[in-house]
Write an enzyme that holds these catalytic residues in place. Structure first.
Site, PDB file in Angstrom:
ATOM      1  N   ASN A 101       0.805  -1.227   0.000  1.00 30.60           N
ATOM      2  CA  ASN A 101       0.000   0.000   0.000  1.00 30.60           C
ATOM      3  C   ASN A 101       0.835   1.272   0.000  1.00 30.60           C
ATOM      4  O   ASN A 101       0.360   2.327  -0.445  1.00 30.60           O
ATOM      5  CB  ASN A 101      -0.953   0.011   1.198  1.00 30.60           C
ATOM      6  CG  ASN A 101      -2.303  -0.582   0.803  1.00 30.60           C
ATOM      7  OD1 ASN A 101      -2.658  -0.600  -0.382  1.00 30.60           O
ATOM      8  ND2 ASN A 101      -3.051  -1.058   1.776  1.00 30.60           N
ATOM      9  N   CYS A 120      -4.203  -9.343   4.553  1.00 29.40           N
ATOM     10  CA  CYS A 120      -3.804  -9.062   3.162  1.00 29.40           C
ATOM     11  C   CYS A 120      -2.443  -8.408   3.111  1.00 29.40           C
ATOM     12  O   CYS A 120      -1.965  -8.036   2.043  1.00 29.40           O
ATOM     13  CB  CYS A 120      -4.858  -8.239   2.425  1.00 29.40           C
ATOM     14  SG  CYS A 120      -4.763  -6.466   2.705  1.00 29.40           S
ATOM     15  N   PHE A 121      -1.786  -8.256   4.260  1.00 29.73           N
ATOM     16  CA  PHE A 121      -0.388  -7.827   4.338  1.00 29.73           C
ATOM     17  C   PHE A 121      -0.148  -6.473   3.670  1.00 29.73           C
ATOM     18  O   PHE A 121       0.913  -6.250   3.083  1.00 29.73           O
ATOM     19  CB  PHE A 121       0.548  -8.900   3.748  1.00 29.73           C
ATOM     20  CG  PHE A 121       0.064 -10.303   3.963  1.00 29.73           C
ATOM     21  CD1 PHE A 121      -0.135 -10.787   5.246  1.00 29.73           C
ATOM     22  CD2 PHE A 121      -0.249 -11.133   2.888  1.00 29.73           C
ATOM     23  CE1 PHE A 121      -0.614 -12.065   5.455  1.00 29.73           C
ATOM     24  CE2 PHE A 121      -0.740 -12.405   3.096  1.00 29.73           C
ATOM     25  CZ  PHE A 121      -0.923 -12.882   4.382  1.00 29.73           C
ATOM     26  N   CYS A 122      -1.142  -5.605   3.743  1.00 28.17           N
ATOM     27  CA  CYS A 122      -1.023  -4.263   3.114  1.00 28.17           C
ATOM     28  C   CYS A 122      -0.804  -4.376   1.609  1.00 28.17           C
ATOM     29  O   CYS A 122      -0.244  -3.467   0.997  1.00 28.17           O
ATOM     30  CB  CYS A 122       0.109  -3.443   3.717  1.00 28.17           C
ATOM     31  SG  CYS A 122      -0.102  -3.060   5.441  1.00 28.17           S
ATOM     32  N   ASN A 123      -1.190  -5.500   1.011  1.00 30.51           N
ATOM     33  CA  ASN A 123      -1.020  -5.693  -0.433  1.00 30.51           C
ATOM     34  C   ASN A 123      -2.377  -6.156  -0.976  1.00 30.51           C
ATOM     35  O   ASN A 123      -2.573  -7.338  -1.258  1.00 30.51           O
ATOM     36  CB  ASN A 123       0.068  -6.737  -0.686  1.00 30.51           C
ATOM     37  CG  ASN A 123       0.385  -6.914  -2.171  1.00 30.51           C
ATOM     38  OD1 ASN A 123      -0.479  -6.691  -3.028  1.00 30.51           O
ATOM     39  ND2 ASN A 123       1.603  -7.316  -2.480  1.00 30.51           N
TER      40      ASN A 123
END
Ligand SMILES: Cc1ncc(COP(=O)(O)O)c(C=O)c1O
Length: 466
Positions: A139, A396-399
């Site tokens: 992100n 979502c691991f900032c992705n």
């Protein structure tokens, strides 16, 4: 030999003889990372944050204990002592990445996100210009699109394939070809996906530059277990967080920037330390040249010596050795997880992205399914792992891009969510998606990973079988 028969370290060593070439890492684990085994903990979140060796702490504390350091913006002896160490860290960073100091400079930031923001806010985006980025991005790279949009530049996402989560070379080539002569374009992509572990092709850097793009390589998830050699690959900008590489200190990252690319950036503000002169009444300021103009306020002058210590620690071990071990363990885990079956023959695990170690790192994203074929909530898996003293990550691991692709969520659907719900939390969002959650479970290997860690994780995974 199939990995299914491996249930002991001896069996693993017999099947993977190259593992013995990384035996120094077991000695290191026993001396430098002993707290893991003392606590019986399995750490599998290296893409979230690396782990530090005890000797890093000792060396840093000894330095602080025996010296007096002052703010390097002053000129007194303690300030000069701090300046020597900060400039030493800068030189060490360039040396570690084989970056020619004539060509590159190192700008210290708070973290990789800080490095990315420096580029985003100062890149000369304009009407007619473009921001091109991959769907697979953190992100902090996605967020740059807001600067691009605000200045009228076109924002384009490059898709990834749903099966292997790689870029489609033809789609990339078509987009890279489409930059008007004279227009400003920034192309941003991760060297390694923090979601899937996919390693995107570093040759795209030169290809894009030949078509007039400036290239921003997000190397945050790549450099903890891979060599990034800036004498071979020459992106305009590179973002890195040091705690991901060697655990300590947190709060320091770097923007590695080509000097000529840095000169094209236009900073939207100035701060203490970034100017040669500014006037309160005269309304003017002159930005300092090079990295100085980009380091806002006082840099972490007490923390920076620990970056030098951390880089030397990695060099003493050899990043290639870490890479080899992580690749071997990842390959074994990929094979083993794929073979786990419920009593009725249904698979337990769905791995996202490449199923072997070709062009991928030691970050494995997956979801678990019950015997009826229903997905087990990734939050519940993380909870159970935590109870078993295993630190992994879910979500979502900032992705978000990869999460959307693996769940078949289209751009139209996602746009609709933003128009329907207004601000909602991530948990509320995935609850509404009802079974099509955008997240996964992520297991990532790193500097102190051992066969025993991988084995403990597999044993945990088996507890989800029925
Ligand atoms: C690929 C990638 N880029 C950027 C970041 C952001 O790093 P930081 O949170 O240290 O700014 C991360 C963190 O996980 C990452 O994995």
């Amino acid at each position: 030999m199939t990995s299914a028969r491996i249930d002991s370290l001896d069996a693993f060593r017999a099947a993977y003889p190259a593992y013995d070439e990384t035996a120094a890492l077991d000695a290191l684990r026993a001396s430098e990372y002993v707290r893991l085994d003392a606590e019986g903990h399995v750490y599998l979140d290296y893409t979230g944050g690396g782990l530090y060796a005890e000797s890093q702490l000792r060396a840093h504390l000894e330095l602080l204990r025996t010296h007096i350091f002052g703010n390097p913006h002053s000129c007194n002896p303690t300030a000069q002592a701090a300046t020597v160490l900060c400039e030493g860290a800068r030189a060490e960073v360039l040396r570690y990445f084989h970056a020619n100091p004539q060509e590159y400079t190192a700008i210290f930031t708070l973290n990789a996100s800080g490095a990315l923001k420096l580029v985003g806010e100062a890149f000369p985006f304009a009407v007619g210009g473009r921001y091109l980025l991959t769907v697979d991005n953190h992100n902090s790279v996605n967020g740059i699109r807001e600067f691009a949009r605000a200045r009228g530049a076109e924002v384009t996402y490059l898709p990834i394939n749903a099966d292997d989560l790689r870029l489609d070379p033809q789609a990339v080539a078509a987009q890279l070809d489409r930059l008007e002569p004279g227009a400003t374009g920034l192309f941003a992509y991760p060297a390694q996906s923090n979601f899937s572990g996919v390693q995107h092709d570093l040759r795209l850097i030169a290809t894009a530059q030949a078509s007039g793009w400036a290239v921003l390589l997000d190397a945050a998830a790549f450099v903890p277990t891979n060599r990034l050699d800036l004498s071979i690959w020459r992106p305009d900008f590179v973002s890195i967080s040091f705690y991901k590489m060697f655990g300590y200190p947190t709060g320091i990252g770097v923007l590695l920037a080509r000097r000529e690319s840095l000169a094209r950036l236009r900073r939207p503000w100035f701060a203490g330390g970034t100017i040669t002169i500014a006037s309160a009444q005269g309304g003017g300021h002159f930005l300092a040249a090079g990295e100085t103009g980009f380091e806002d306020g006082t840099i972490s002058y007490l923390g920076l010596p620990a970056v030098t210590i951390g880089l030397r620690h990695l060099e003493a071990i050899g990043i290639e050795q870490i890479h080899r071990r992580v690749t071997l363990l990842a390959g074994w885990l990929l094979g083993e997880l794929a073979e786990l079956r419920h009593g009725n023959g249904r698979p337990l695990v769905m791995i996202y992205g490449p199923r072997d170690t070709d062009r991928r790192g030691g970050t494995l994203a997956m979801n678990f399914y019950d015997a009826a074929g229903e997905r087990i909530d990734f939050r519940a898996v993380e909870q159970r792992a935590s109870e078993a003293q295993i630190s992994l990550r879910s979500g979502c691991f900032c992705n978000p891009g990869v999460g959307e692709v693996i769940n078949g969520l289209s751009g139209e659907e996602m746009t609709a969510y933003f128009h329907t719900f207004g601000p909602i939390s991530f948990d509320a969002f995935i609850n509404r998606l009802a079974g099509r959650a955008t997240g996964a479970v992520r297991v990532s290997l790193g500097i102190a990973s051992t066969f025993a860690d991988a084995q403990r994780f597999l044993a945990f995974a088996r507890t989800l079988l029925s």
